[in-house]
Enzyme design. Structure first.
Site, PDB file in Angstrom:
ATOM      1  N   LYS A 142       3.382   5.693   9.971  1.00 16.24           N
ATOM      2  CA  LYS A 142       4.203   6.912   9.823  1.00 16.24           C
ATOM      3  C   LYS A 142       3.627   8.066  10.637  1.00 16.24           C
ATOM      4  O   LYS A 142       4.360   8.799  11.294  1.00 16.24           O
ATOM      5  CB  LYS A 142       4.279   7.342   8.340  1.00 16.24           C
ATOM      6  CG  LYS A 142       4.870   6.298   7.424  1.00 16.24           C
ATOM      7  CD  LYS A 142       4.966   6.801   5.998  1.00 16.24           C
ATOM      8  CE  LYS A 142       3.623   7.100   5.355  1.00 16.24           C
ATOM      9  NZ  LYS A 142       2.753   5.915   5.203  1.00 16.24           N
ATOM     10  N   ARG A 165       8.419  10.522  -1.525  1.00 14.57           N
ATOM     11  CA  ARG A 165       7.775   9.285  -1.945  1.00 14.57           C
ATOM     12  C   ARG A 165       8.335   8.791  -3.260  1.00 14.57           C
ATOM     13  O   ARG A 165       7.980   7.696  -3.697  1.00 14.57           O
ATOM     14  CB  ARG A 165       6.287   9.534  -2.142  1.00 14.57           C
ATOM     15  CG  ARG A 165       5.463   9.309  -0.920  1.00 14.57           C
ATOM     16  CD  ARG A 165       4.065   9.758  -1.269  1.00 14.57           C
ATOM     17  NE  ARG A 165       3.076   8.915  -0.700  1.00 14.57           N
ATOM     18  CZ  ARG A 165       2.482   9.183   0.463  1.00 14.57           C
ATOM     19  NH1 ARG A 165       2.801  10.231   1.170  1.00 14.57           N
ATOM     20  NH2 ARG A 165       1.566   8.377   0.920  1.00 14.57           N
ATOM     21  N   ARG A 219      -9.046   2.195  10.807  1.00 15.42           N
ATOM     22  CA  ARG A 219      -8.599   3.525  11.254  1.00 15.42           C
ATOM     23  C   ARG A 219      -9.758   4.525  11.322  1.00 15.42           C
ATOM     24  O   ARG A 219     -10.608   4.573  10.447  1.00 15.42           O
ATOM     25  CB  ARG A 219      -7.537   4.067  10.297  1.00 15.42           C
ATOM     26  CG  ARG A 219      -7.157   5.525  10.612  1.00 15.42           C
ATOM     27  CD  ARG A 219      -5.896   5.958   9.946  1.00 15.42           C
ATOM     28  NE  ARG A 219      -5.966   5.885   8.502  1.00 15.42           N
ATOM     29  CZ  ARG A 219      -4.921   6.109   7.700  1.00 15.42           C
ATOM     30  NH1 ARG A 219      -3.736   6.402   8.228  1.00 15.42           N
ATOM     31  NH2 ARG A 219      -5.047   6.018   6.404  1.00 15.42           N
ATOM     32  N   ARG A 227     -11.252   8.037   6.701  1.00 15.47           N
ATOM     33  CA  ARG A 227     -10.692   8.724   5.538  1.00 15.47           C
ATOM     34  C   ARG A 227     -11.284   8.165   4.259  1.00 15.47           C
ATOM     35  O   ARG A 227     -11.454   6.964   4.134  1.00 15.47           O
ATOM     36  CB  ARG A 227      -9.162   8.584   5.532  1.00 15.47           C
ATOM     37  CG  ARG A 227      -8.465   9.778   6.137  1.00 15.47           C
ATOM     38  CD  ARG A 227      -6.998   9.544   6.362  1.00 15.47           C
ATOM     39  NE  ARG A 227      -6.240   9.162   5.154  1.00 15.47           N
ATOM     40  CZ  ARG A 227      -4.930   9.005   5.112  1.00 15.47           C
ATOM     41  NH1 ARG A 227      -4.212   9.209   6.221  1.00 15.47           N
ATOM     42  NH2 ARG A 227      -4.306   8.667   4.009  1.00 15.47           N
ATOM     43  N   ARG A 281      -3.403   2.443  -3.494  1.00 12.45           N
ATOM     44  CA  ARG A 281      -2.325   3.112  -2.745  1.00 12.45           C
ATOM     45  C   ARG A 281      -1.169   2.155  -2.466  1.00 12.45           C
ATOM     46  O   ARG A 281      -0.006   2.533  -2.571  1.00 12.45           O
ATOM     47  CB  ARG A 281      -2.866   3.673  -1.422  1.00 12.45           C
ATOM     48  CG  ARG A 281      -3.747   4.916  -1.614  1.00 12.45           C
ATOM     49  CD  ARG A 281      -4.620   5.184  -0.402  1.00 12.45           C
ATOM     50  NE  ARG A 281      -3.880   5.454   0.810  1.00 12.45           N
ATOM     51  CZ  ARG A 281      -4.359   5.266   2.038  1.00 12.45           C
ATOM     52  NH1 ARG A 281      -5.575   4.777   2.210  1.00 12.45           N
ATOM     53  NH2 ARG A 281      -3.624   5.571   3.084  1.00 12.45           N
TER      54      ARG A 281
HETATM   55  P1  AP5 Z   1      -1.063   5.522  10.690  1.00  9.73           P
HETATM   56  O1  AP5 Z   1      -0.074   5.950  11.689  1.00  9.73           O
HETATM   57  O2  AP5 Z   1      -2.217   6.402  10.414  1.00  9.73           O
HETATM   58  O3  AP5 Z   1      -0.332   5.050   9.335  1.00  9.73           O
HETATM   59  P2  AP5 Z   1       0.359   5.908   8.173  1.00  9.73           P
HETATM   60  O4  AP5 Z   1       1.613   5.191   7.806  1.00  9.73           O
HETATM   61  O5  AP5 Z   1       0.457   7.325   8.563  1.00  9.73           O
HETATM   62  O6  AP5 Z   1      -0.688   5.665   7.004  1.00  9.73           O
HETATM   63  P3  AP5 Z   1      -1.288   6.718   5.969  1.00  9.73           P
HETATM   64  O7  AP5 Z   1      -2.516   6.037   5.397  1.00  9.73           O
HETATM   65  O8  AP5 Z   1      -1.476   8.037   6.549  1.00  9.73           O
HETATM   66  O9  AP5 Z   1      -0.169   6.741   4.884  1.00  9.73           O
HETATM   67  P4  AP5 Z   1      -0.282   7.200   3.418  1.00  9.73           P
HETATM   68  O10 AP5 Z   1       1.121   7.331   3.041  1.00  9.73           O
HETATM   69  O11 AP5 Z   1      -1.094   6.302   2.556  1.00  9.73           O
HETATM   70  O12 AP5 Z   1      -1.167   8.516   3.468  1.00  9.73           O
HETATM   71  P5  AP5 Z   1      -0.790  10.054   3.488  1.00  9.73           P
HETATM   72  O13 AP5 Z   1      -1.746  10.728   4.356  1.00  9.73           O
HETATM   73  O14 AP5 Z   1       0.647  10.228   3.731  1.00  9.73           O
HETATM   74  O15 AP5 Z   1      -1.624   4.087  11.177  1.00  9.73           O
HETATM   75  C1  AP5 Z   1      -2.649   3.402  10.458  1.00  9.73           C
HETATM   76  C2  AP5 Z   1      -3.634   2.735  11.435  1.00  9.73           C
HETATM   77  O16 AP5 Z   1      -2.973   1.694  12.126  1.00  9.73           O
HETATM   78  C3  AP5 Z   1      -4.191   3.674  12.519  1.00  9.73           C
HETATM   79  O17 AP5 Z   1      -5.514   3.330  12.793  1.00  9.73           O
HETATM   80  C4  AP5 Z   1      -3.294   3.397  13.732  1.00  9.73           C
HETATM   81  O18 AP5 Z   1      -3.972   3.625  14.950  1.00  9.73           O
HETATM   82  C5  AP5 Z   1      -2.962   1.923  13.545  1.00  9.73           C
HETATM   83  N1  AP5 Z   1      -1.619   1.560  14.006  1.00  9.73           N
HETATM   84  C6  AP5 Z   1      -0.464   2.293  13.847  1.00  9.73           C
HETATM   85  N2  AP5 Z   1       0.585   1.631  14.361  1.00  9.73           N
HETATM   86  C7  AP5 Z   1       0.100   0.456  14.844  1.00  9.73           C
HETATM   87  C8  AP5 Z   1       0.715  -0.652  15.513  1.00  9.73           C
HETATM   88  N3  AP5 Z   1       2.041  -0.697  15.769  1.00  9.73           N
HETATM   89  N4  AP5 Z   1      -0.078  -1.691  15.873  1.00  9.73           N
HETATM   90  C9  AP5 Z   1      -1.424  -1.654  15.619  1.00  9.73           C
HETATM   91  N5  AP5 Z   1      -2.055  -0.640  15.013  1.00  9.73           N
HETATM   92  C10 AP5 Z   1      -1.304   0.418  14.621  1.00  9.73           C
HETATM   93  O19 AP5 Z   1      -1.079  10.471   1.977  1.00  9.73           O
HETATM   94  C11 AP5 Z   1      -2.395  10.478   1.488  1.00  9.73           C
HETATM   95  C12 AP5 Z   1      -2.394  10.880   0.022  1.00  9.73           C
HETATM   96  O20 AP5 Z   1      -1.870  12.209  -0.116  1.00  9.73           O
HETATM   97  C13 AP5 Z   1      -1.526  10.030  -0.907  1.00  9.73           C
HETATM   98  O21 AP5 Z   1      -2.206   8.871  -1.344  1.00  9.73           O
HETATM   99  C14 AP5 Z   1      -1.237  11.016  -2.038  1.00  9.73           C
HETATM  100  O22 AP5 Z   1      -2.356  11.124  -2.887  1.00  9.73           O
HETATM  101  C15 AP5 Z   1      -1.078  12.330  -1.291  1.00  9.73           C
HETATM  102  N6  AP5 Z   1       0.328  12.571  -0.905  1.00  9.73           N
HETATM  103  C16 AP5 Z   1       0.818  12.715   0.362  1.00  9.73           C
HETATM  104  N7  AP5 Z   1       2.145  12.906   0.345  1.00  9.73           N
HETATM  105  C17 AP5 Z   1       2.513  12.896  -0.964  1.00  9.73           C
HETATM  106  C18 AP5 Z   1       3.766  13.019  -1.629  1.00  9.73           C
HETATM  107  N8  AP5 Z   1       4.916  13.190  -0.951  1.00  9.73           N
HETATM  108  N9  AP5 Z   1       3.774  12.944  -2.978  1.00  9.73           N
HETATM  109  C19 AP5 Z   1       2.642  12.773  -3.691  1.00  9.73           C
HETATM  110  N10 AP5 Z   1       1.425  12.628  -3.115  1.00  9.73           N
HETATM  111  C20 AP5 Z   1       1.360  12.679  -1.764  1.00  9.73           C
HETATM  112 MG    MG Z   2      -0.376   9.135   7.860  1.00  9.46          MG
END
Ligand code: AP5
Ligand code: MG
Ligand code: ZN
Length: 217
Positions: free
Chosen positions: A14, A89, A128, A161, A172
């Site tokens: 994402k 979410r 990552r 992270r 998660r």
């Molecule tokens: P990356 O692009 O970083 O993936 P991502 O989908 O952004 O993963 P996140 O871990 O950021 O998602 P998340 O939803 O768990 O965390 P968030 O920060 O939103 O890619 C991942 C890796 O793969 C990277 O190393 C990249 O280089 C590699 N990659 C990407 N594409 C690839 C491909 N095609 N091929 C190979 N490699 C690839 O949320 C964190 C926390 O915040 C949550 O757990 C929660 O506690 C809180 N939070 C955030 N939003 C909310 C909400 N709306 N409601 C409640 N709590 C929330």
């Molecule tokens: Mg992300």
């Protein structure tokens, strides 16, 4: 004008794709996870509260997140649209987003769902690395930095992270699995869901997204 949301499990891409799509369309990329991590870093009151949930891999309560998004979408840079990543979410958040957009006289153009199998997600998250300074994201095997632990873009230090540890990743992924079905159904029913197979090279996923938005070749 494009108002988009990026859906998909942790590690599905994402952030990676959200940034690319936003760049390509000249829109702001707004990630709730990034907003929380910044608040944790600055140790604001909201950051200290969010940290308790994030470290456990749980969702931050809806009312906290909704308030933040509501404020953010009112900013002038969102006038021509936005790419929202990590929000909504839950169905409650999706309904709140509807209300926010209604109030702003806007409507959603698409919900992009990145689909990746669980084993691949675990591998992506454990490899990552993120830049402490500019937030650029790398992967030790798929998109390694030129120099170990240094950001190619700004020279900043790379870190892992806290919530990318094995135990928290498992939590998660389970939390996502609980909320995903109803959320996808919500956007499917409204004709907004665009499913993109995201277990492909980054560039191919990107091309697929643009195609599904009617912007591709
Ligand atoms: P990356 O692009 O970083 O993936 P991502 O989908 O952004 O993963 P996140 O871990 O950021 O998602 P998340 O939803 O768990 O965390 P968030 O920060 O939103 O890619 C991942 C890796 O793969 C990277 O190393 C990249 O280089 C590699 N990659 C990407 N594409 C690839 C491909 N095609 N091929 C190979 N490699 C690839 O949320 C964190 C926390 O915040 C949550 O757990 C929660 O506690 C809180 N939070 C955030 N939003 C909310 C909400 N709306 N409601 C409640 N709590 C929330
Ligand atoms: Mg992300
Ligand atoms: Zn950097």
């Amino acid at each position: 004008m494009m108002h988009l949301i990026m859906l998909g499990p942790p590690g599905s891409g994402k952030g990676t794709q959200g940034e690319m799509v936003a760049q390509a369309l000249g829109l702001p990329h707004i990630a709730t996870g990034d907003i929380f991590r910044q608040a944790v870093k600055e140790s604001t009151k909201m950051g200290r509260k969010a940290q308790l949930y994030m470290e456990r891999g749980e969702l931050v309560p809806d009312e906290v997140v909704v308030g933040i998004v509501s404020e953010r979408l009112k900013k002038p840079d969102c006038k021509g649209g936005f790419v929202l990543d990590g929000f909504p979410r839950t169905v409650a958040q999706a309904e709140a987003l509807n209300g926010i957009l209604l109030g702003l006289g806007k409507k959603l153009d698409g919900a992009i769902l990145l689909e990746v199998e669980r084993e691949i997600l675990v591998e992506r998250l454990s490899g990552r690395r993120v830049c402490r300074q500019c937030g650029a994201t790398y992967h030790l095997e798929h998109t390694p930095p030129g120099e170990p632990d240094r950001c190619d873009k700004c020279g900043g230090q790379l870190y892992q992270r806290k919530d990318d540890g094995e135990e928290t990743v498992r939590r998660r992924l389970n939390v996502y699995a609980e909320e995903a079905g109803p959320l996808e159904a919500y956007y499917q029913e409204r004709g907004l869901l665009r499913i993109v197979p995201a277990n492909q090279p980054i560039k191919m996923v990107f091309a697929d997204i643009l195609r599904k938005l009617g912007r591709g070749q």
